[in-house]
Design a protein around this motif. Structure first.
Motif, PDB file in Angstrom:
ATOM      1  N   ASP A   1       0.816  -1.209   0.000  1.00 14.03           N
ATOM      2  CA  ASP A   1       0.000   0.000   0.000  1.00 14.03           C
ATOM      3  C   ASP A   1       0.852   1.262   0.000  1.00 14.03           C
TER       4      ASP A   1
ATOM      5  N   ARG B   1      -0.171   5.006   0.890  1.00 12.50           N
ATOM      6  CA  ARG B   1      -1.619   4.934   1.121  1.00 12.50           C
ATOM      7  C   ARG B   1      -1.936   4.323   2.477  1.00 12.50           C
TER       8      ARG B   1
ATOM      9  N   ASP C   1      -3.667   6.311   5.223  1.00 12.85           N
ATOM     10  CA  ASP C   1      -5.106   6.551   5.243  1.00 12.85           C
ATOM     11  C   ASP C   1      -5.713   5.824   6.437  1.00 12.85           C
TER      12      ASP C   1
END
Length: 283
Positions: free
Chosen positions: A45, A48, A51
């Motif tokens: 990921d 990301r 997040d």
């Protein structure tokens, strides 16, 4: 010891013991394979991972892959306004996964955590702030940064014991990060992390002393019915009071350890002499 602000634990790998019979070898192997796959999926990921939704999902998936059940709190922050300073006892590298699986708060951790296998990579990608305890003169700047994060509305999780211990009862709470909560007018949320097997208290998850990640992981993979419980206690606030950081730390420590009511904790803190702290580390 890596510097005058460093903390040494009396706990050793011998403290980590199973409270229930180990699972069979095929179960360990299956857990290991699923855990490795889940780690790879999380690391792919990249940025990301910061997040909150993805981070919480990955943390929960890693615990599940290890056969660990998560119980307790459904949230850590204490409401609107400034962020919450979440203060928890520290037992294991699994603590980080447990907190993030409940709520993806910003973590404040010692620099060494960044080098830990698996957890270190996840912590870096999640935006963890690392403390270099070999340079205590940087501590005031760390406190300022935490206060700014709290003031901006972001909640920050810290381990005031500064290192891992096999139970919540051991290890003094260091006071510096509580100053950040005072400076930001932020609430403090005491959190107790404890591990059980088949309902019995267990130290199998403890990651202490000269233990290695590989050794700890092998124990966890073999643990039968391991559960981590995250207990969030009522938030503490010094707003409108004359509490100082030492008293606030004492209140939090008593809450984490299931101690006496707040009034008794403050009285005890005001009677107790302050522990000796090297001059460079004072804020």
């Amino acid at each position: 010891m890596n510097g005058p602000w460093d903390v040494s634990s009396d706990c050793t790998p011998d403290c980590a013991v199973h409270a229930a019979p180990r699972v069979p070898a095929p179960v360990r192997a299956r857990r290991g394979a699923v855990f490795a796959h889940t780690v790879r999926r999380a690391l792919t990921d990249g940025q990301r991972l910061a997040d909150p939704v993805r981070l919480r999902g990955h943390a929960a998936a890693l615990l599940d892959a290890l056969g660990i059940r998560l119980e307790g709190a459904t949230g850590l922050s204490a409401g609107d306004g400034p962020g919450t300073l979440v203060v928890a006892n520290h037992i294991s590298w699994l603590d980080i996964l447990a907190l993030l699986a409940v709520e993806p708060v910003t973590l404040l951790a010692k620099r060494e955590v960044g080098a830990w296998p698996v957890v270190g990579g996840l912590a870096r990608r999640a935006g963890t702030h690392f403390i270099d305890r070999t340079h205590p003169r940087r501590l005031p700047d760390t406190v300022r940064q935490v206060a700014e994060l709290l003031g901006s509305g972001r909640s920050v999780a810290v381990f005031p014991q500064a290192t891992t211990w096999c139970t919540a009862e051991l290890g003094a709470f260091r006071r510096a990060t509580f100053q950040a909560a005072l400076d930001a007018g932020a609430p403090v949320r005491p959190v107790t992390l404890d591990y059980t097997q088949q309902g019995r208290s267990s130290t199998v998850a403890a990651f202490c002393g000269e233990d290695t990640f590989a050794g700890s992981l092998r124990r966890v993979l073999a643990a039968r019915e391991l559960t981590v419980r995250v207990s969030a206690h009522p938030a503490l606030s010094a707003v409108g009071t004359d509490l100082d950081r030492r008293e606030l730390a004492a209140l939090a420590a008593r809450a984490v350890r299931g101690g006496p009511p707040a009034v008794a904790a403050v009285a005890a803190a005001r009677r107790a002499p302050a522990p000796a702290v090297p001059a460079p580390a004072r804020v």
